[in-house]
Design a protein around this motif. Structure first.
Motif, short mmCIF file in Angstrom:
data_model
loop_
_atom_site.label_atom_id
_atom_site.label_comp_id
_atom_site.label_asym_id
_atom_site.label_seq_id
_atom_site.Cartn_x
_atom_site.Cartn_y
_atom_site.Cartn_z
N THR A 141 0.82 -1.22 0.00
CA THR A 141 0.00 0.00 0.00
C THR A 141 0.85 1.26 0.00
O THR A 141 0.61 2.19 -0.78
CB THR A 141 -0.93 0.00 1.23
OG1 THR A 141 -1.75 -1.17 1.20
CG2 THR A 141 -1.80 1.24 1.25
N THR A 145 1.17 3.98 -3.01
CA THR A 145 0.87 5.38 -2.73
C THR A 145 2.01 6.28 -3.15
O THR A 145 1.81 7.33 -3.78
CB THR A 145 0.57 5.58 -1.24
OG1 THR A 145 -0.54 4.75 -0.86
CG2 THR A 145 0.23 7.03 -0.93
N TRP A 199 -1.46 12.10 -2.33
CA TRP A 199 -0.96 11.53 -1.07
C TRP A 199 -2.05 11.56 0.00
O TRP A 199 -2.26 10.57 0.71
CB TRP A 199 0.27 12.30 -0.61
CG TRP A 199 1.00 11.63 0.50
CD1 TRP A 199 0.79 11.79 1.84
CD2 TRP A 199 2.03 10.65 0.37
NE1 TRP A 199 1.64 10.98 2.56
CE2 TRP A 199 2.41 10.27 1.68
CE3 TRP A 199 2.68 10.07 -0.71
CZ2 TRP A 199 3.41 9.34 1.93
CZ3 TRP A 199 3.69 9.15 -0.46
CH2 TRP A 199 4.03 8.79 0.83
N PHE A 202 -4.93 9.05 -0.57
CA PHE A 202 -4.67 7.65 -0.22
C PHE A 202 -4.09 7.50 1.19
O PHE A 202 -3.58 6.43 1.54
CB PHE A 202 -3.71 7.03 -1.24
CG PHE A 202 -4.25 7.02 -2.65
CD1 PHE A 202 -5.48 6.46 -2.92
CD2 PHE A 202 -3.52 7.58 -3.69
CE1 PHE A 202 -5.99 6.46 -4.22
CE2 PHE A 202 -4.01 7.57 -4.98
CZ PHE A 202 -5.26 7.01 -5.24
N SER A 203 -4.15 8.56 2.00
CA SER A 203 -3.51 8.53 3.31
C SER A 203 -4.19 7.58 4.29
O SER A 203 -3.56 7.13 5.25
CB SER A 203 -3.49 9.95 3.91
OG SER A 203 -4.82 10.43 4.11
N LEU A 220 -6.45 1.33 -1.26
CA LEU A 220 -6.35 2.62 -1.93
C LEU A 220 -7.72 3.11 -2.37
O LEU A 220 -8.06 4.29 -2.23
CB LEU A 220 -5.40 2.53 -3.12
CG LEU A 220 -3.93 2.26 -2.82
CD1 LEU A 220 -3.13 2.18 -4.11
CD2 LEU A 220 -3.35 3.35 -1.93
N SER A 223 -9.63 4.24 0.76
CA SER A 223 -9.17 5.54 1.24
C SER A 223 -9.72 6.66 0.35
O SER A 223 -10.19 7.68 0.86
CB SER A 223 -7.64 5.58 1.25
OG SER A 223 -7.18 6.86 1.62
N SER A 224 -9.67 6.46 -0.95
CA SER A 224 -10.19 7.47 -1.87
C SER A 224 -11.66 7.76 -1.60
O SER A 224 -12.10 8.92 -1.62
CB SER A 224 -9.99 6.99 -3.31
OG SER A 224 -10.56 7.91 -4.23
#
Length: 340
Positions: A141, A145, A199, A202-203, A220, A223-224
């Motif tokens: 991951t 990222t 960044w 996708f944090s 990912l 997160s998005s």
């Protein structure tokens, strides 16, 4: 008022709730967090130190011969090639050790946070076992990222490098090359906001890897989805968490730096007029030891606090968008399951 079985209320979190929750987690689970951190970073440091010691033992004669050369003598290939190979081996070991130790902390912090949010105790063994199983997914991951976020800047620079090579090969002149380099710098600066946006987008992926057992690509995407509509708030809180951790790290390293400089001054005073590499290493060992300890302690803070804040942002986004609060409140009544 939402229920608060652990370090945060199980409702939408304000800035104070997030930071108070992060500090409370450190206070309640310091042994688990710093224990795992000390183990992984201490282990990584030991591996790197052993690699350096082995490399030095294997190349000491070559190093002595190069140091003994006069200013008008060139080192022989049979001397500098082994040193280059040893240096590359050390760099590779450092990269692998850093990747594994960082991924372990990225996995361990959400593991501890899961129990802290629910107000349940946990053990070092349980945290270690659970985090270790998620390390490969976390490495994947973080790598994805980094690649996705850095692509715009790398493309800008790749284009400029290609243009510079083309101009130089056609004898285009220094002025044109300088202009292209300036354009490249401006292009990299122009693409930097896109890199930051990606960044932050996708944090929350490392938290999704641990909390939901997601793979790298799925994390990912997750997160998005969670960041959507709240990018600026997540960016601001993450930036503030990084600033707090950076300030604390700097303050922690200051006394170690003074101790190291004092020790280094004492060691260098005992050196002869023509010291060999071994005597220099011995003389500066006190300085190196103080700096390493200071860096290790400060790294524990940097590797713990920002991921805690990010993990709480992940929980907050799920509470806000998926009504996770009642589910967590119900789970808080479940007794903890120890593994090991």
């Amino acid at each position: 008022m939402p229920p608060k079985p652990g370090v945060i209320p199980l409702g939408p979190l304000r800035l104070g709730d997030i930071f108070n929750g992060a500090f409370a987690t450190v206070g309640r689970h310091a042994k688990q967090l710093f224990g795992v951190g000390a183990a992984v970073y201490g282990g990584a440091l030991a591996v790197v130190a052993a690699t350096i010691a082995i490399a030095y033992a294997a190349t000491a004669d070559h190093l002595d011969r190069i140091f003994a050369l006069s200013g008008d003598e060139d080192p022989r290939s049979e001397d500098w090639v082994p040193l280059l190979v040893a240096f590359c081996a050390i760099v590779l070991v450092c990269l692998v050790a850093a990747a594994i130790s960082t991924a372990m902390m990225y996995a361990a912090v959400p593991v501890v946070l899961q129990e802290a949010v629910l107000g349940r105790p946990t053990t070092f063994s349980a945290v270690w076992q659970r985090a270790w199983t998620r390390v490969p997914a976390v490495i994947g991951t973080v790598f994805l990222t980094w690649v996705i976020a850095m692509v715009p800047i790398l493309l800008a620079w790749a284009g400029v490098v290609a243009l510079v090579i083309g101009v130089v090969s056609m004898d285009g002149g220094d002025g044109v090359s300088v202009t292209l380099v300036v354009i490249g710098i401006l292009g990299a600066l122009a693409t930097a906001p896109l890199a930051v946006w990606l960044w932050v987008k996708f944090s929350l992926a490392p938290s999704a890897v641990v909390f939901e057992n997601q793979g790298p690509v799925a994390a990912l995407r997750r997160s998005s989805l969670l960041v959507r509509g709240d990018w600026w708030r997540i960016f601001g809180i993450s930036l503030l968490a990084g600033a707090v951790a950076g300030t604390a790290s700097y303050l922690i390293q200051l006394p170690f730096s003074f101790i190291g400089m004092f020790s280094g001054a004492l060691g260098s005073a005992n050196l002869s007029d023509d010291p060999n590499p071994t005597s220099v290493i011995v003389a500066m060992s006190g300085y190196a030891l103080a700096m390493v300890i200071g860096q290790l302690v400060s790294q524990l803070i940097v590797a713990t606090f920002p991921p805690l804040v990010t993990g709480l942002l992940y929980v907050d986004r799920r509470i806000r968008t998926e009504d996770l609060g009642p589910v967590l409140a119900e789970a808080a009544a479940v007794p903890p399951q120890y593994t090991g």
